[in-house]
Design a protein around this motif. Structure first.
Motif, PDB file in Angstrom:
ATOM      1  N   VAL A 146      34.770  33.176  39.920  1.00  0.00           N
ATOM      2  CA  VAL A 146      35.881  33.637  39.096  1.00  0.00           C
ATOM      3  C   VAL A 146      36.397  34.929  39.721  1.00  0.00           C
ATOM      4  O   VAL A 146      35.666  35.914  39.812  1.00  0.00           O
ATOM      5  N   LEU A 147      37.651  34.905  40.180  1.00  0.00           N
ATOM      6  CA  LEU A 147      38.278  36.099  40.747  1.00  0.00           C
ATOM      7  C   LEU A 147      39.058  36.788  39.639  1.00  0.00           C
ATOM      8  O   LEU A 147      39.959  36.204  39.048  1.00  0.00           O
ATOM      9  N   LEU A 148      38.681  38.025  39.357  1.00  0.00           N
ATOM     10  CA  LEU A 148      39.382  38.825  38.363  1.00  0.00           C
ATOM     11  C   LEU A 148      40.300  39.801  39.077  1.00  0.00           C
ATOM     12  O   LEU A 148      39.888  40.458  40.036  1.00  0.00           O
ATOM     13  N   ASP A 149      41.511  39.901  38.595  1.00  0.00           N
ATOM     14  CA  ASP A 149      42.490  40.840  39.132  1.00  0.00           C
ATOM     15  C   ASP A 149      42.856  41.815  38.024  1.00  0.00           C
ATOM     16  O   ASP A 149      43.509  41.439  37.057  1.00  0.00           O
ATOM     17  N   PHE A 150      42.389  43.054  38.149  1.00  0.00           N
ATOM     18  CA  PHE A 150      42.747  44.083  37.179  1.00  0.00           C
ATOM     19  C   PHE A 150      44.047  44.722  37.633  1.00  0.00           C
ATOM     20  O   PHE A 150      44.130  45.226  38.749  1.00  0.00           O
ATOM     21  N   PRO A 191      45.408  47.449  42.512  1.00  0.00           N
ATOM     22  CA  PRO A 191      44.622  46.459  41.780  1.00  0.00           C
ATOM     23  C   PRO A 191      43.135  46.549  42.160  1.00  0.00           C
ATOM     24  O   PRO A 191      42.810  46.986  43.253  1.00  0.00           O
ATOM     25  N   THR A 192      42.281  46.146  41.234  1.00  0.00           N
ATOM     26  CA  THR A 192      40.857  45.981  41.534  1.00  0.00           C
ATOM     27  C   THR A 192      40.552  44.497  41.412  1.00  0.00           C
ATOM     28  O   THR A 192      40.889  43.872  40.410  1.00  0.00           O
ATOM     29  N   LEU A 193      39.939  43.948  42.446  1.00  0.00           N
ATOM     30  CA  LEU A 193      39.597  42.527  42.500  1.00  0.00           C
ATOM     31  C   LEU A 193      38.082  42.396  42.448  1.00  0.00           C
ATOM     32  O   LEU A 193      37.370  43.086  43.186  1.00  0.00           O
ATOM     33  N   ILE A 194      37.587  41.534  41.562  1.00  0.00           N
ATOM     34  CA  ILE A 194      36.147  41.339  41.409  1.00  0.00           C
ATOM     35  C   ILE A 194      35.878  39.835  41.349  1.00  0.00           C
ATOM     36  O   ILE A 194      36.590  39.105  40.662  1.00  0.00           O
ATOM     37  N   ILE A 195      34.849  39.406  42.060  1.00  0.00           N
ATOM     38  CA  ILE A 195      34.430  38.001  41.987  1.00  0.00           C
ATOM     39  C   ILE A 195      33.093  37.935  41.256  1.00  0.00           C
ATOM     40  O   ILE A 195      32.140  38.638  41.606  1.00  0.00           O
ATOM     41  N   TYR A 196      33.044  37.081  40.231  1.00  0.00           N
ATOM     42  CA  TYR A 196      31.817  36.793  39.495  1.00  0.00           C
ATOM     43  C   TYR A 196      31.445  35.334  39.721  1.00  0.00           C
ATOM     44  O   TYR A 196      32.314  34.484  39.911  1.00  0.00           O
ATOM     45  N   TRP A 240      31.278  40.377  44.430  1.00  0.00           N
ATOM     46  CA  TRP A 240      32.139  41.068  45.385  1.00  0.00           C
ATOM     47  C   TRP A 240      33.144  41.889  44.606  1.00  0.00           C
ATOM     48  O   TRP A 240      33.545  41.517  43.506  1.00  0.00           O
ATOM     49  N   ARG A 241      33.531  43.029  45.193  1.00  0.00           N
ATOM     50  CA  ARG A 241      34.488  43.905  44.519  1.00  0.00           C
ATOM     51  C   ARG A 241      35.319  44.637  45.561  1.00  0.00           C
ATOM     52  O   ARG A 241      34.794  45.039  46.602  1.00  0.00           O
ATOM     53  N   HIS A 242      36.605  44.814  45.262  1.00  0.00           N
ATOM     54  CA  HIS A 242      37.504  45.498  46.196  1.00  0.00           C
ATOM     55  C   HIS A 242      38.628  46.164  45.411  1.00  0.00           C
ATOM     56  O   HIS A 242      39.193  45.554  44.511  1.00  0.00           O
ATOM     57  N   SER A 243      38.933  47.396  45.760  1.00  0.00           N
ATOM     58  CA  SER A 243      40.100  48.068  45.180  1.00  0.00           C
ATOM     59  C   SER A 243      41.207  48.085  46.217  1.00  0.00           C
ATOM     60  O   SER A 243      40.966  48.442  47.368  1.00  0.00           O
ATOM     61  N   GLY A 244      42.412  47.705  45.800  1.00  0.00           N
ATOM     62  CA  GLY A 244      43.551  47.669  46.707  1.00  0.00           C
ATOM     63  C   GLY A 244      43.963  46.242  47.004  1.00  0.00           C
ATOM     64  O   GLY A 244      43.301  45.287  46.617  1.00  0.00           O
ATOM     65  N   GLU A 245      45.079  46.129  47.718  1.00  0.00           N
ATOM     66  CA  GLU A 245      45.641  44.811  47.999  1.00  0.00           C
ATOM     67  C   GLU A 245      44.807  44.036  49.018  1.00  0.00           C
ATOM     68  O   GLU A 245      44.107  44.624  49.830  1.00  0.00           O
ATOM     69  N   GLN A 246      44.886  42.728  48.925  1.00  0.00           N
ATOM     70  CA  GLN A 246      44.254  41.812  49.879  1.00  0.00           C
ATOM     71  C   GLN A 246      45.242  40.684  50.132  1.00  0.00           C
ATOM     72  O   GLN A 246      46.031  40.351  49.257  1.00  0.00           O
ATOM     73  N   ASP A 247      45.166  40.082  51.305  1.00  0.00           N
ATOM     74  CA  ASP A 247      46.044  38.932  51.548  1.00  0.00           C
ATOM     75  C   ASP A 247      45.348  37.648  51.095  1.00  0.00           C
ATOM     76  O   ASP A 247      44.131  37.612  50.928  1.00  0.00           O
ATOM     77  N   LEU A 276      41.202  36.532  50.768  1.00  0.00           N
ATOM     78  CA  LEU A 276      40.612  36.231  49.455  1.00  0.00           C
ATOM     79  C   LEU A 276      40.067  34.813  49.394  1.00  0.00           C
ATOM     80  O   LEU A 276      38.970  34.590  48.878  1.00  0.00           O
ATOM     81  N   ILE A 277      40.815  33.864  49.921  1.00  0.00           N
ATOM     82  CA  ILE A 277      40.355  32.460  49.910  1.00  0.00           C
ATOM     83  C   ILE A 277      39.037  32.353  50.677  1.00  0.00           C
ATOM     84  O   ILE A 277      38.085  31.716  50.226  1.00  0.00           O
ATOM     85  N   GLY A 278      38.973  32.995  51.835  1.00  0.00           N
ATOM     86  CA  GLY A 278      37.746  32.966  52.639  1.00  0.00           C
ATOM     87  C   GLY A 278      36.557  33.566  51.905  1.00  0.00           C
ATOM     88  O   GLY A 278      35.445  33.012  51.934  1.00  0.00           O
ATOM     89  N   ILE A 279      36.781  34.691  51.223  1.00  0.00           N
ATOM     90  CA  ILE A 279      35.692  35.343  50.486  1.00  0.00           C
ATOM     91  C   ILE A 279      35.231  34.471  49.331  1.00  0.00           C
ATOM     92  O   ILE A 279      34.042  34.266  49.128  1.00  0.00           O
ATOM     93  N   ILE A 280      36.179  33.931  48.567  1.00  0.00           N
ATOM     94  CA  ILE A 280      35.820  33.098  47.420  1.00  0.00           C
ATOM     95  C   ILE A 280      35.070  31.842  47.877  1.00  0.00           C
ATOM     96  O   ILE A 280      34.102  31.419  47.243  1.00  0.00           O
ATOM     97  N   GLN A 281      35.473  31.272  49.005  1.00  0.00           N
ATOM     98  CA  GLN A 281      34.819  30.043  49.481  1.00  0.00           C
ATOM     99  C   GLN A 281      33.347  30.271  49.827  1.00  0.00           C
ATOM    100  O   GLN A 281      32.560  29.333  49.786  1.00  0.00           O
ATOM    101  N   GLU A 282      32.970  31.510  50.114  1.00  0.00           N
ATOM    102  CA  GLU A 282      31.552  31.800  50.362  1.00  0.00           C
ATOM    103  C   GLU A 282      30.706  31.541  49.104  1.00  0.00           C
ATOM    104  O   GLU A 282      29.506  31.348  49.199  1.00  0.00           O
TER     105      GLU A 282
END
Length: 105
Positions: free
Chosen positions: A21-25, A74-79, A86-93, A97-103
């Motif tokens: 689950v990718l959360l976008d704050f 934005p803050t992006l968090i994967i649960y 995984w957690r990241h603050s700031g923009e991502q392409d 993101l697809i590559g990270i989530i697929q892990e």
């Protein structure tokens, strides 16, 4: 499809699933946040039902944002299975993101 969370009590149910689950704050007044919306749509479309993408408006979910110590937007968090992976603050392409989530699929 991206969803928007409006109720903090549902948060536990949202993240306690066996798919990532990718959360976008975000906030509507933050340009970097709103710039991520089309990227997240692309991510959601590319992953289909393998993952969820959920947008969380910090202005409407301040308690949750504070609990997770969301500072930058934005803050992006994967649960996955209720656990932060995984957690990241700031923009991502989208491709990153697809590559990270697929892990975690």
């Amino acid at each position: 499809m991206t969803k928007t969370l409006t109720n903090m009590s549902k948060f536990g149910e949202l993240i306690d699933v066996d798919k990532p689950v990718l959360l976008d704050f975000f906030t509507e007044w933050n340009e970097q946040s709103t710039a991520m919306h089309p990227v997240l749509r692309d991510v959601a479309a590319a992953l289909g039902d393998k993952a969820k993408v959920i947008k969380i408006d910090v202005d409407k979910n301040q308690e949750l944002a504070e609990a997770l110590r969301v500072k930058g937007l934005p803050t992006l968090i994967i649960y996955k299975n209720g656990e932060m992976k995984w957690r990241h603050s700031g923009e991502q392409d989208a491709n990153t993101l697809i590559g990270i989530i697929q892990e975690y699929v």
